[in-house]
Design a protein around this motif. Structure first.
Motif, PDB file in Angstrom:
ATOM      1  N   LYS A  43       0.829  -1.211   0.000  1.00 39.32           N
ATOM      2  CA  LYS A  43       0.000   0.000   0.000  1.00 39.32           C
ATOM      3  C   LYS A  43       0.860   1.256   0.000  1.00 39.32           C
ATOM      4  O   LYS A  43       0.638   2.189  -0.781  1.00 39.32           O
ATOM      5  CB  LYS A  43      -0.925   0.007   1.219  1.00 39.32           C
ATOM      6  CG  LYS A  43      -1.968  -1.091   1.232  1.00 39.32           C
ATOM      7  CD  LYS A  43      -2.633  -1.184   2.604  1.00 39.32           C
ATOM      8  CE  LYS A  43      -3.468  -2.432   2.752  1.00 39.32           C
ATOM      9  NZ  LYS A  43      -3.996  -2.616   4.115  1.00 39.32           N
ATOM     10  N   PHE A  44       1.839   1.290   0.890  1.00 38.92           N
ATOM     11  CA  PHE A  44       2.663   2.495   0.999  1.00 38.92           C
ATOM     12  C   PHE A  44       3.659   2.611  -0.148  1.00 38.92           C
ATOM     13  O   PHE A  44       3.935   3.722  -0.620  1.00 38.92           O
ATOM     14  CB  PHE A  44       3.391   2.515   2.343  1.00 38.92           C
ATOM     15  CG  PHE A  44       2.604   3.203   3.420  1.00 38.92           C
ATOM     16  CD1 PHE A  44       2.840   4.523   3.737  1.00 38.92           C
ATOM     17  CD2 PHE A  44       1.610   2.533   4.101  1.00 38.92           C
ATOM     18  CE1 PHE A  44       2.114   5.166   4.720  1.00 38.92           C
ATOM     19  CE2 PHE A  44       0.867   3.160   5.089  1.00 38.92           C
ATOM     20  CZ  PHE A  44       1.116   4.488   5.398  1.00 38.92           C
ATOM     21  N   ALA A  45       4.217   1.489  -0.589  1.00 36.62           N
ATOM     22  CA  ALA A  45       5.167   1.549  -1.703  1.00 36.62           C
ATOM     23  C   ALA A  45       4.516   2.159  -2.937  1.00 36.62           C
ATOM     24  O   ALA A  45       5.143   2.916  -3.684  1.00 36.62           O
ATOM     25  CB  ALA A  45       5.703   0.152  -2.006  1.00 36.62           C
ATOM     26  N   VAL A  46       3.248   1.837  -3.155  1.00 34.96           N
ATOM     27  CA  VAL A  46       2.536   2.354  -4.339  1.00 34.96           C
ATOM     28  C   VAL A  46       1.970   3.740  -4.096  1.00 34.96           C
ATOM     29  O   VAL A  46       2.277   4.701  -4.806  1.00 34.96           O
ATOM     30  CB  VAL A  46       1.409   1.384  -4.750  1.00 34.96           C
ATOM     31  CG1 VAL A  46       0.586   1.991  -5.888  1.00 34.96           C
ATOM     32  CG2 VAL A  46       1.987   0.040  -5.167  1.00 34.96           C
ATOM     33  N   LEU A  47       1.140   3.887  -3.059  1.00 33.25           N
ATOM     34  CA  LEU A  47       0.391   5.122  -2.870  1.00 33.25           C
ATOM     35  C   LEU A  47       1.269   6.278  -2.384  1.00 33.25           C
ATOM     36  O   LEU A  47       1.129   7.418  -2.852  1.00 33.25           O
ATOM     37  CB  LEU A  47      -0.762   4.894  -1.902  1.00 33.25           C
ATOM     38  CG  LEU A  47      -1.862   3.961  -2.426  1.00 33.25           C
ATOM     39  CD1 LEU A  47      -2.866   3.637  -1.329  1.00 33.25           C
ATOM     40  CD2 LEU A  47      -2.567   4.593  -3.621  1.00 33.25           C
TER      41      LEU A  47
END
Length: 242
Positions: A43-47
């Motif tokens: 989630k954090f790597a993308v968003l």
């Protein structure tokens, strides 16, 4: 330029559709429960990386690939996994304190939920967030100075990296302004949500903060940070900070 605007918006729209679709939504919830760290990383790597790119886009007027983009995404992912654990720790701690009468409740079902969300947000952002933000500032500075090259990054000395960081600006703006004015209210809303959606909400908030910082700096001296002659892969040291 517009092609990349559409690409960025398309990726965000696709993620939103997948979250709203009943089948993929149920899969997402189940994966978040059974693989908390892996899903938080993703989630954090993308968003959060999308939030960084958006901030660059708003400030510079164009899309730029910052140096070490992959490493930035990996760091965001690792920090996302840490945040997933910290959310659990602070939520459990505040719940216990409320049940023991160590923190005041506001009465009624919603009052109790709001007290839990507010105290969790305030305590987490007071004690965990500054350290987390400072660590992220240091890792980003390593990547900036090393131009994304691992060999160069490993040769950098910590005192030299720390000396390049504007700690005065970090304390005055990131800690003293974004925490009380953005993160405390935003995370209060986050902790009102069911546990399965809190880390995802936090990742989406990084996009929102990227936009806020971008608009705040647009038209300032930071807007001239990328000369017209500089390559499109150039690094712009304006990024969303937790």
């Amino acid at each position: 330029m517009r092609k990349f605007d559409l690409l960025w918006g398309g990726v965000l729209a696709l993620i939103t559709v997948l979250l709203l679709s009943p089948v993929s939504h149920n899969v997402f919830v189940e994966l978040s429960r059974s693989h908390m760290y892996l899903m938080a990383f993703t989630k954090f790597a993308v968003l959060a990386t999308m939030g960084e790119l958006l901030a660059l886009r708003i400030v510079s007027g164009g899309w730029y690939k910052p140096a070490g983009l992959i490493w930035r995404a990996v760091i965001w992912g690792v920090l996302g996994a840490v945040i997933a654990l910290v959310f659990k720790i602070y939520a459990a701690g505040v719940s216990g304190a409320l049940q023991s009468g160590l923190l005041p409740s506001f009465g009624g079902e919603f009052g109790s939920r709001f007290a839990f969300a507010l105290f969790t947000s305030v305590l987490m952002n007071s004690f965990f967030a500054p350290t987390f933000m400072a660590f992220h500032r240091v890792t980003d500075s390593y990547i900036d100075l090393g131009r994304g090259n691992v060999a160069t990054i490993l040769r950098l000395r910590l005192p030299d990296v720390l000396a390049t960081i504007d700690w005065n600006g970090f304390i005055r703006f990131v800690v003293c302004k974004t925490i009380p004015l953005f993160w405390v209210p935003a995370h209060t809303i986050t902790f009102l949500l069911p546990p399965d959606y809190r880390v995802l909400m936090a990742a989406f908030l990084s996009i929102a903060l990227g936009a806020i910082l971008g608009f705040a700096k647009k038209g300032s001296a930071a807007q001239s940070a990328i000369p017209a002659s500089q390559p499109r892969r150039a690094l712009l040291r304006i990024r969303p900070q937790w």
